[in-house]
Motif scaffolding. Structure first.
Motif, PDB file in Angstrom:
ATOM      1  N   LYS A 182      17.197   7.487  -5.000  1.00  0.00           N
ATOM      2  CA  LYS A 182      15.949   7.235  -5.442  1.00  0.00           C
ATOM      3  C   LYS A 182      14.374   7.997  -5.081  1.00  0.00           C
ATOM      4  CE  LYS A 182      17.987   3.790  -7.607  1.00  0.00           C
ATOM      5  NZ  LYS A 182      19.453   4.166  -7.103  1.00  0.00           N
ATOM      6  N   PRO A 183      13.726   8.019  -5.978  1.00  0.00           N
ATOM      7  CA  PRO A 183      12.431   8.769  -5.450  1.00  0.00           C
ATOM      8  C   PRO A 183      11.392   7.987  -4.491  1.00  0.00           C
ATOM      9  CG  PRO A 183      12.115   8.044  -7.790  1.00  0.00           C
ATOM     10  CD  PRO A 183      13.506   7.743  -7.204  1.00  0.00           C
ATOM     11  N   TYR A 184      11.696   6.738  -4.496  1.00  0.00           N
ATOM     12  CA  TYR A 184      10.831   5.834  -3.490  1.00  0.00           C
ATOM     13  C   TYR A 184      11.630   4.615  -3.292  1.00  0.00           C
ATOM     14  CZ  TYR A 184       9.306   3.673  -8.035  1.00  0.00           C
ATOM     15  OH  TYR A 184       9.060   3.252  -9.287  1.00  0.00           O
ATOM     16  N   PRO A 185      11.359   3.881  -2.184  1.00  0.00           N
ATOM     17  CA  PRO A 185      12.279   2.723  -1.721  1.00  0.00           C
ATOM     18  C   PRO A 185      12.255   1.786  -2.881  1.00  0.00           C
ATOM     19  CG  PRO A 185      10.545   3.138  -0.203  1.00  0.00           C
ATOM     20  CD  PRO A 185      10.224   4.065  -1.198  1.00  0.00           C
ATOM     21  N   TYR A 186      13.432   1.169  -2.949  1.00  0.00           N
ATOM     22  CA  TYR A 186      14.047   0.322  -4.225  1.00  0.00           C
ATOM     23  C   TYR A 186      15.026  -0.425  -3.841  1.00  0.00           C
ATOM     24  CZ  TYR A 186      14.867   0.161  -9.288  1.00  0.00           C
ATOM     25  OH  TYR A 186      15.190  -0.262 -10.649  1.00  0.00           O
ATOM     26  N   TYR A 187      15.009  -1.735  -4.473  1.00  0.00           N
ATOM     27  CA  TYR A 187      15.939  -2.637  -4.233  1.00  0.00           C
ATOM     28  C   TYR A 187      16.673  -2.843  -2.732  1.00  0.00           C
ATOM     29  CZ  TYR A 187      16.983  -4.000  -9.039  1.00  0.00           C
ATOM     30  OH  TYR A 187      16.820  -4.377 -10.521  1.00  0.00           O
ATOM     31  N   SER A 236      15.354   7.230 -11.962  1.00  0.00           N
ATOM     32  CA  SER A 236      16.401   6.366 -11.035  1.00  0.00           C
ATOM     33  C   SER A 236      15.790   5.167 -10.784  1.00  0.00           C
ATOM     34  CB  SER A 236      16.628   7.297  -9.755  1.00  0.00           C
ATOM     35  OG  SER A 236      17.471   8.332 -10.215  1.00  0.00           O
ATOM     36  N   CYS A 237      14.589   4.984 -10.620  1.00  0.00           N
ATOM     37  CA  CYS A 237      13.853   3.655 -10.528  1.00  0.00           C
ATOM     38  C   CYS A 237      13.520   3.012 -11.969  1.00  0.00           C
ATOM     39  CB  CYS A 237      12.630   3.867  -9.645  1.00  0.00           C
ATOM     40  SG  CYS A 237      13.244   4.102  -7.929  1.00  0.00           S
ATOM     41  N   GLY A 256       0.895  -1.185  -0.008  1.00  0.00           N
ATOM     42  CA  GLY A 256       0.077   0.146  -0.119  1.00  0.00           C
ATOM     43  C   GLY A 256       0.780   1.224  -0.074  1.00  0.00           C
ATOM     44  N   TYR A 257       1.997   1.274  -0.535  1.00  0.00           N
ATOM     45  CA  TYR A 257       2.893   2.432  -0.338  1.00  0.00           C
ATOM     46  C   TYR A 257       2.254   3.590  -1.190  1.00  0.00           C
ATOM     47  CZ  TYR A 257       7.031   5.147  -0.932  1.00  0.00           C
ATOM     48  OH  TYR A 257       8.039   6.365  -0.592  1.00  0.00           O
ATOM     49  N   PHE A 258       1.872   3.185  -2.330  1.00  0.00           N
ATOM     50  CA  PHE A 258       1.212   4.396  -3.411  1.00  0.00           C
ATOM     51  C   PHE A 258      -0.132   4.711  -3.049  1.00  0.00           C
ATOM     52  CE2 PHE A 258       4.879   2.413  -5.620  1.00  0.00           C
ATOM     53  CZ  PHE A 258       5.420   3.444  -5.907  1.00  0.00           C
ATOM     54  N   SER A 283      17.660  -1.602  -0.099  1.00  0.00           N
ATOM     55  CA  SER A 283      18.343  -0.525   0.704  1.00  0.00           C
ATOM     56  C   SER A 283      18.881   0.611   0.038  1.00  0.00           C
ATOM     57  CB  SER A 283      19.731  -1.211   1.106  1.00  0.00           C
ATOM     58  OG  SER A 283      20.415  -1.907   0.126  1.00  0.00           O
ATOM     59  N   ASP A 284      18.368   0.834  -1.443  1.00  0.00           N
ATOM     60  CA  ASP A 284      18.639   1.871  -2.121  1.00  0.00           C
ATOM     61  C   ASP A 284      18.267   3.019  -1.388  1.00  0.00           C
ATOM     62  OD1 ASP A 284      19.724   0.143  -3.973  1.00  0.00           O
ATOM     63  OD2 ASP A 284      18.907   1.107  -5.754  1.00  0.00           O
ATOM     64  N   ALA A 285      19.290   4.308  -1.478  1.00  0.00           N
ATOM     65  CA  ALA A 285      19.200   5.477  -0.616  1.00  0.00           C
ATOM     66  C   ALA A 285      17.914   6.463  -1.389  1.00  0.00           C
ATOM     67  CB  ALA A 285      20.201   6.200  -0.600  1.00  0.00           C
ATOM     68  N   THR A 286      16.950   6.977  -0.593  1.00  0.00           N
ATOM     69  CA  THR A 286      15.974   7.983  -0.683  1.00  0.00           C
ATOM     70  C   THR A 286      16.496   9.042  -0.091  1.00  0.00           C
ATOM     71  OG1 THR A 286      14.688   7.486   1.052  1.00  0.00           O
ATOM     72  CG2 THR A 286      14.342   6.187  -1.140  1.00  0.00           C
TER      73      THR A 286
END
Length: 397
Positions: free
Chosen positions: A243-248, A295-296, A115-117, A250-253
């Protein structure tokens, strides 16, 4: 020291993209084993309700046994993902589409499952945040930050070298902070080392773009390097792409950047000084954080949109961090390891440096003798074990 890499030559035809359709390969293992394990970890990290549990269970079944299904009609990014290939791949097995694409699709569907979006109580809640914070506040992080006190007494060139290698090794950053002969970064672990060329591109000072990889203990060394270069006047301005939202996982936001800078400012000793430098630089615009939608994207940087291309063209140097960004930089393909790095990055809009620990199969730019020695010693394990690293540079055209 690795042998001198091959000189750039005429462009070669691009080999096939990596798929995950072959059991026993690294990509197949990621889709068949790692992704279900990530779902289990996320499920246990939050008190999600029945709806999220059902959606997560359905995701595991779909990604391991099902086919690509379209995003819901009301998904805010449906059109963007359609342009990125979702319509093309609908109905196909996850294992039969480009691995870079299916990996990215997994994380998009995971965010949808929790439900993130969507409007509601879980909107915008990073499902990976507990893991990021645990690493950021681990005792090992305290030890690495404490090492900055001794490093601060060293000459500027030593600090630059140490912080560069700290950024390279990520959560093994302590190797970069310790400059003694018995504890420094092992030279043999670097399969390519263009660090001298990288530092040459910082003279004269200009605009540094750094495309970040992971949050937590891997983001802190990136921030320390930026603060150091700004303080020394080696760069006039820095732009940190996240990144604009959580990804992989641990990728940094942007939120992770804020957490890391706060972590530094509240640390004892020299670390706090770095934190204050970063805080001030962000306040006056000397350091800018950028989160572009591409970026995503599940695509290589060769496919970047025009606005991002124009932005990166302003850089005196773009530093691309980490394994995923390396795959996107050179193309997630079955390149011969000796393919010249300059050839496959010729279309990138600025001088570019890759800092990466090896955690997937893709690699270019190795000298033939280096590749032969690695294969003789380890077979193909050196490609994915995270025990080797590289610094590769393509200078101005």
């Amino acid at each position: 020291m690795p042998d001198t890499p091959p000189v750039p030559s005429a462009p070669v035809p691009a080999p096939p993209v990596l798929l995950a359709d072959e059991p026993g390969t690294f990509p197949h293992g990621v889709l068949a084993e790692r992704h279900p394990a990530i779902v289990r970890q996320v499920r246990e990290a939050f008190p999600y309700g029945p709806a999220q549990h059902r959606a997560l269970d359905a995701l595991v079944e779909n990604c391991t046994e099902g086919v690509i299904e379209p995003l819901p009609a009301d998904a805010p990014d449906r059109d963007r993902w359609a342009a990125w290939g979702a319509d093309t791949y609908t109905g196909r097995s996850w294992f039969d589409v480009p691995w870079l694409w299916s990996e990215s699709w997994f994380y998009r569907r995971l965010l949808g499952a929790v439900g993130y979006f969507e409007p509601g109580p879980w909107q915008g809640i990073d499902p990976f945040r507990p893991f990021k914070l645990a690493e950021l506040h681990a005792p090992e992080t305290d030890e690495e930050l404490a090492a900055l006190d001794a490093l601060d007494a060293r000459p500027a060139e030593d600090r630059t070298a140490a912080l560069l290698h700290g950024s390279l090794w990520g959560n093994r950053a302590d190797l970069g902070f310790r400059l003694s002969a018995d504890a420094g970064t092992p030279v043999a672990a670097l399969v390519a080392d263009d660090s001298a060329e990288l530092e040459a591109l910082l003279d004269p000072p200009g605009t540094l773009f750094l495309v970040a990889d992971n949050a937590g203990r891997e983001l802190i060394p990136d921030l320390l390097l930026i603060a150091h270069l700004l303080t020394l006047g080696r760069v006039d301005r820095a732009v940190l792409h996240v990144k604009p939202y959580p990804y992989y996982v641990s990728d940094a936001t942007t939120a992770d950047v804020v957490d890391a800078v706060r972590r530094l400012t509240r640390a004892p000793g020299a670390a706090a000084g770095y934190g204050r430098t970063l805080w001030s630089a962000m306040a006056d615009g000397t350091l800018t954080v950028r989160a572009h939608p591409f970026s995503c994207a599940p695509l290589p940087y060769a496919s970047m949109p025009g606005d991002l291309r124009a932005e990166l063209a302003e850089a005196s140097l773009t530093v691309v961090k980490g394994d995923l960004n390396y795959r996107r930089l050179v193309g997630d393909r079955r390149w011969p390891a000796t393919t010249p790095f300059a050839d496959v990055t010729a279309g990138f809009p600025s001088p570019v440096a890759a800092l990466r620990t090896l955690k997937s199969d893709v690699i270019v730019g190795l000298a033939p003798a280096t590749e032969a020695a690695l294969v003789e010693a380890e077979g193909q394990r050196w490609r994915t074990g995270g025990t080797h690293a590289l610094i590769q540079v393509r200078g101005p055209k």
